[in-house]
Scaffold this motif. Sequence first.
Motif, PDB file in Angstrom:
ATOM      1  N   ARG A 205       3.901   2.472  -5.869  1.00  0.00           N
ATOM      2  CA  ARG A 205       2.676   3.255  -5.728  1.00  0.00           C
ATOM      3  C   ARG A 205       2.964   4.729  -5.990  1.00  0.00           C
TER       4      ARG A 205
ATOM      5  N   GLU B 145      -5.773  -1.931  -4.294  1.00  0.00           N
ATOM      6  CA  GLU B 145      -6.278  -0.633  -3.838  1.00  0.00           C
ATOM      7  C   GLU B 145      -6.374   0.350  -5.007  1.00  0.00           C
TER       8      GLU B 145
ATOM      9  N   ARG C 271       0.820  -1.215   0.000  1.00  0.00           N
ATOM     10  CA  ARG C 271       0.000   0.000   0.000  1.00  0.00           C
ATOM     11  C   ARG C 271       0.855   1.267   0.000  1.00  0.00           C
ATOM     12  N   ARG C 272       1.995   1.220   0.699  1.00  0.00           N
ATOM     13  CA  ARG C 272       2.931   2.344   0.682  1.00  0.00           C
ATOM     14  C   ARG C 272       4.238   1.829   0.098  1.00  0.00           C
TER      15      ARG C 272
ATOM     16  N   ALA D   5      -1.600  -5.891  -2.360  1.00  0.00           N
ATOM     17  CA  ALA D   5      -2.573  -4.988  -1.734  1.00  0.00           C
ATOM     18  C   ALA D   5      -2.576  -3.614  -2.400  1.00  0.00           C
ATOM     19  N   GLY D   6      -1.404  -3.115  -2.761  1.00  0.00           N
ATOM     20  CA  GLY D   6      -1.335  -1.808  -3.422  1.00  0.00           C
ATOM     21  C   GLY D   6      -2.003  -1.818  -4.777  1.00  0.00           C
TER      22      GLY D   6
END
Length: 383
Positions: free
Chosen positions: A247, A277, A242-243, A273-274
């Motif tokens: 990204r 998202e 996610r981070r 997950a990134g």
Amino acid sequence: MNEIRLARAYLARVAEPPAPALAAFVNEIGPVAAAERVRNGQCPPRVLDETAARRHIDQPQKDLDDADRLGVRLVIPEDEEWPAWPLLSLENAERRGVRTAATPLALWVRGKPRLDEAAGSAVAIVGARAATGYGESVAGEFAYGLVGRGMAIFSGAAYGIDGAAHRGALAAEGLTAALLGCGIDTGYPAAHTALLSRIAQRGGLVVSEYPPGTPPARHRFLVRNRLIAALTEGTIVVEAARRSGARNTATTAGVLGKSVMAVPGPIGSGLSAGCHELIRDSAATLVASVEDVMEVVGKLGTQAAEKEKSRRPTDGLGSDALRVHETLEKRKGKSVEEIAAESGVPVPRVRAVLPPLELEGFAQRCESGWQQSPAVRKSRKTA
């Protein structure tokens, strides 16, 4: 031209990218005058802030000589090789207030292909360093397949997804470009020194905004990401938390108006997950095959074809390019200085914008300067 190259080599060393105030200063008064005023400390306060720590490091000829010994050239906006067209996205974003989107002052390049031609049809493939076998396999297969469809593959030479993308392109004997967050001679990451040499020796490019000897640093890789996004038509995120830096590249690509794509993965994988998202938030298009990617960024893709039916020939031009084009006349040529005065675009930018306009068929040289291309006039009549 040598005086200009020396000036830009000096400026590229004395300011830490991105340097928006210095870039604007150079566009305003030209690189030679800007270099002289920076040396003397006679420049606007913001420019002084960006250059004060290093303006005493005055070694442009040494940097150029060191680069030459390494087979590296300095590509500057005054060169025909400068990728002015894709880099207009940075300039446009900066006008919208994106301070981190400053256009580079120059680029250090290793490899035989022209940088502008490599960036003409290019896709970025980025992702996690600690990638899974699934992610590396997808990155390699996508790179291999996209090269077969005429696309160049740009990435950041990091472990994991980046390395797999570069290797996939090399396996297909295609063009790949590695964008570095350190000096081009630094050899980082160390385990990819051989990979970087293979890229340069087998028809690819190694590119850096940083002068020789610049060490790697976390902030430099984040700054480098804007170039990966800007120099390509779209960015594919294969695996990302996610981070993450990947990204960051995807977000930058979206800000620049470029296509953003993401590859789905196992729902329980933190490294996907990134991607999930980005897809869930409609910040990226889901792509599961090379054909999906080509539909998004390919010049013959179905989406592009539908859009093309309702577009004007000049709809894709950046703001500076459009202003320069609108200044051109049908049967009378104008000098660069005349175009600059009428369009309000600085002379250096006019010189940088005109060659891409000529390549795209929007402008042509004539005896008295530059004029509108007959091909554009014809398409306007039939539109």
